[in-house]
Design a protein around this motif. Structure first.
Motif, PDB file in Angstrom:
ATOM      1  N   ALA A  30       0.822  -1.210   0.000  1.00  0.00           N
ATOM      2  CA  ALA A  30       0.000   0.000   0.000  1.00  0.00           C
ATOM      3  C   ALA A  30       0.854   1.256   0.000  1.00  0.00           C
ATOM      4  O   ALA A  30       0.623   2.184  -0.785  1.00  0.00           O
ATOM      5  N   VAL A  31       1.849   1.290   0.878  1.00  0.00           N
ATOM      6  CA  VAL A  31       2.715   2.464   0.969  1.00  0.00           C
ATOM      7  C   VAL A  31       3.496   2.648  -0.340  1.00  0.00           C
ATOM      8  O   VAL A  31       3.626   3.761  -0.865  1.00  0.00           O
ATOM      9  N   GLY A  32       4.012   1.538  -0.870  1.00  0.00           N
ATOM     10  CA  GLY A  32       4.792   1.619  -2.103  1.00  0.00           C
ATOM     11  C   GLY A  32       3.976   2.089  -3.294  1.00  0.00           C
ATOM     12  O   GLY A  32       4.441   2.900  -4.102  1.00  0.00           O
ATOM     13  N   LEU A  33       2.745   1.592  -3.419  1.00  0.00           N
ATOM     14  CA  LEU A  33       1.884   2.029  -4.527  1.00  0.00           C
ATOM     15  C   LEU A  33       1.489   3.494  -4.363  1.00  0.00           C
ATOM     16  O   LEU A  33       1.425   4.244  -5.344  1.00  0.00           O
ATOM     17  N   ASP A  39      -3.659   6.261  -6.572  1.00  0.00           N
ATOM     18  CA  ASP A  39      -4.663   6.764  -5.626  1.00  0.00           C
ATOM     19  C   ASP A  39      -5.275   5.553  -4.914  1.00  0.00           C
ATOM     20  O   ASP A  39      -6.232   4.947  -5.395  1.00  0.00           O
ATOM     21  N   LEU A  40      -4.723   5.202  -3.767  1.00  0.00           N
ATOM     22  CA  LEU A  40      -5.069   3.949  -3.108  1.00  0.00           C
ATOM     23  C   LEU A  40      -5.428   4.168  -1.651  1.00  0.00           C
ATOM     24  O   LEU A  40      -4.773   4.938  -0.940  1.00  0.00           O
ATOM     25  N   SER A  41      -6.476   3.475  -1.216  1.00  0.00           N
ATOM     26  CA  SER A  41      -6.873   3.434   0.188  1.00  0.00           C
ATOM     27  C   SER A  41      -6.896   1.982   0.647  1.00  0.00           C
ATOM     28  O   SER A  41      -6.937   1.056  -0.177  1.00  0.00           O
ATOM     29  N   GLU A  64       1.546   6.483   6.692  1.00  0.00           N
ATOM     30  CA  GLU A  64       2.548   6.917   5.700  1.00  0.00           C
ATOM     31  C   GLU A  64       1.869   7.424   4.427  1.00  0.00           C
ATOM     32  O   GLU A  64       2.258   7.082   3.305  1.00  0.00           O
ATOM     33  N   GLY A  65       0.843   8.245   4.622  1.00  0.00           N
ATOM     34  CA  GLY A  65       0.144   8.869   3.504  1.00  0.00           C
ATOM     35  C   GLY A  65      -1.014   8.071   2.947  1.00  0.00           C
ATOM     36  O   GLY A  65      -1.777   8.582   2.113  1.00  0.00           O
ATOM     37  N   VAL A  66      -1.189   6.812   3.382  1.00  0.00           N
ATOM     38  CA  VAL A  66      -2.250   5.956   2.851  1.00  0.00           C
ATOM     39  C   VAL A  66      -3.484   6.039   3.758  1.00  0.00           C
ATOM     40  O   VAL A  66      -3.391   5.722   4.950  1.00  0.00           O
TER      41      VAL A  66
END
Length: 421
Positions: A30-33, A39-41, A64-66
């Protein structure tokens, strides 16, 4: 439509701060994408595994932004198969209801992993009703696993229905991710004659190359604290499940009881008591075979590098059903990998390909003892195969390589590159 115009939703039972391997991998993904611009949750549940189970998390947060949303389904500590079944059923039902009835303003594409076991059928149903595309990440194959474990009757009504829903989930997926060639072959067979095998992409799991790095036992406080510094040590660390064949390892330890080899088994699981009983029965528990509980997350860089050889064990019949994430951790540690599995298993093929360890069949106790004794008596071989393991890991199984492959697949840049070539 490009990834900038749609919302990607990763659905996973485990996520940070859960310390289950699936939770670690899904957090990395998730963090890497997100870092690559997708645009991922994440939709997940409350932590209920290992150390993460002690930390209640808010319903909405950011990691981390997600963006992370946690459903309110009650969860219990996973200390038995009955408790796990309850967690799985509650999580799957609650998540299915949420996704079915949630109001969505943008185009959405789902990404889900086969945890819990019923997730593929549930997410296929959700996406069929709502008209969403989805990516199916196969960490385990169901109902193959419960059939092999004897929990489900092969060709019974439940088995046939489960197979039917899983086949539909494979057929209707936009992408399917397999963890190795043997798993891809199984998926292709499960998908049926009309299944497009080109949609199945092999993306290996990974380890964080900066978190787990090779370390001399003389520099490792964990080795010193547990008296491993001057003793040839064989390590198994992780889940002690029924499909992990540690029986062969313990029986080999009994064959080598006088060989000054230390066996260390770290972890918990449904099969731990049985393995302890076997070690007691063979008279090797204590001096030869020692057991420790799961170690704190911050200690893993030391506990996982405290040995001379690392063990990956997969029960016969599970070829292509699972691919052990311990394989990548062992290679990251720069240790030869002792793979107890059938020779056609994904783990065994990788080790043979890179000359990074030895494979023995399940139940081949004498072969196992011979291989371990050969390592003990040949430090140069241990060093060479350990270096091969780390080099192969750095070239193929680090986090960025895998997440780049996921990003290219999901964003469509992989197809654009193929068409350009």
């Amino acid at each position: 439509m490009s990834g900038d115009h749609k919302e990607y939703l990763l659905v996973t039972e485990y996520f940070h701060p859960d310390t289950a391997s699936t939770g670690q991998l899904m957090t990395d993904l998730a963090v890497g994408l997100h870092e690559r611009g997708l645009d991922l949750s994440v939709y997940t549940g409350q932590p209920n595994y290992h150390s993460g189970a002690n930390e209640r998390q808010p319903t909405h947060s950011t990691h981390e932004g997600v963006p992370v949303r946690r459903i309110r389904a009650p969860q219990v500590r996973q200390s038995s198969i009955v408790r796990r079944l309850m967690n799985w059923a509650l999580f799957t039902t609650w998540m299915t209801a949420l996704l079915l009835f949630e109001r969505v303003d943008r185009e959405r594409e789902l990404i889900f992993v086969t945890c819990p076991p019923f997730m593929s059928a549930a997410m296929w149903f959700v996406c069929t009703v709502r008209g969403w595309e989805y990516t199916y990440i196969a960490y385990d194959l169901y109902p193959d696993e419960p059939v092999e474990l004897g929990y489900l009757q092969k060709s019974g009504v439940v088995h046939q229905l489960w197979e039917m829903f899983d086949r539909k989930a494979f057929q209707d997926a936009k992408h399917v991710v397999a963890l190795g060639p043997v798993m891809k072959s199984r998926i292709s067979a499960k998908g049926g004659q009309s299944f497009d095998t080109d949609k199945v992409k092999i993306i290996h799991n990974w380890e964080d190359e900066e978190f787990i790095t090779p370390m001399a036992k003389s520099d490792n406080w964990f080795s010193k604290e547990h008296g491993l510094e001057d003793t040839f040590t064989v390590l198994y660390s992780g889940n002690i499940a029924t499909f992990h064949d540690l029986e062969t390892l313990v029986k080999a330890a009994a064959e080598l009881d006088d060989a000054d080899i230390q066996f260390l088994i770290i972890g918990e699981g449904d099969n731990k008591e049985r393995i302890i009983d076997l070690a007691e029965e063979l008279g090797v528990r204590g001096d030869t075979v020692r057991f420790l509980p799961y170690q704190p997350w911050e200690d893993l860089p030391y506990s996982l590098t405290a040995a001379d050889v690392s063990v990956v064990a997969v029960k016969e019949g599970f070829e292509g059903i699972v691919v052990s994430s311990k394989l990548y951790t062992a290679m990251a540690a720069g240790q030869p990998v002792f793979v107890i599995s059938q020779p056609n298993d994904d783990e065994a093929q990788l080790i043979e390909r890179f000359d990074a360890g030895v494979n023995v069949k399940q139940g081949a106790v004498e072969d196992a003892a011979t291989a371990l004794e050969r390592w003990q008596q040949n430090p140069d071989l241990v060093e060479k195969q350990g270096q091969n393991a780390r080099q192969a890991f750095e070239a193929n199984f680090v986090k960025d390589i895998a997440i780049d492959e996921y990003y290219q697949m999901l964003s469509g840049t992989e197809q654009i590159q193929m068409e350009a070539n």
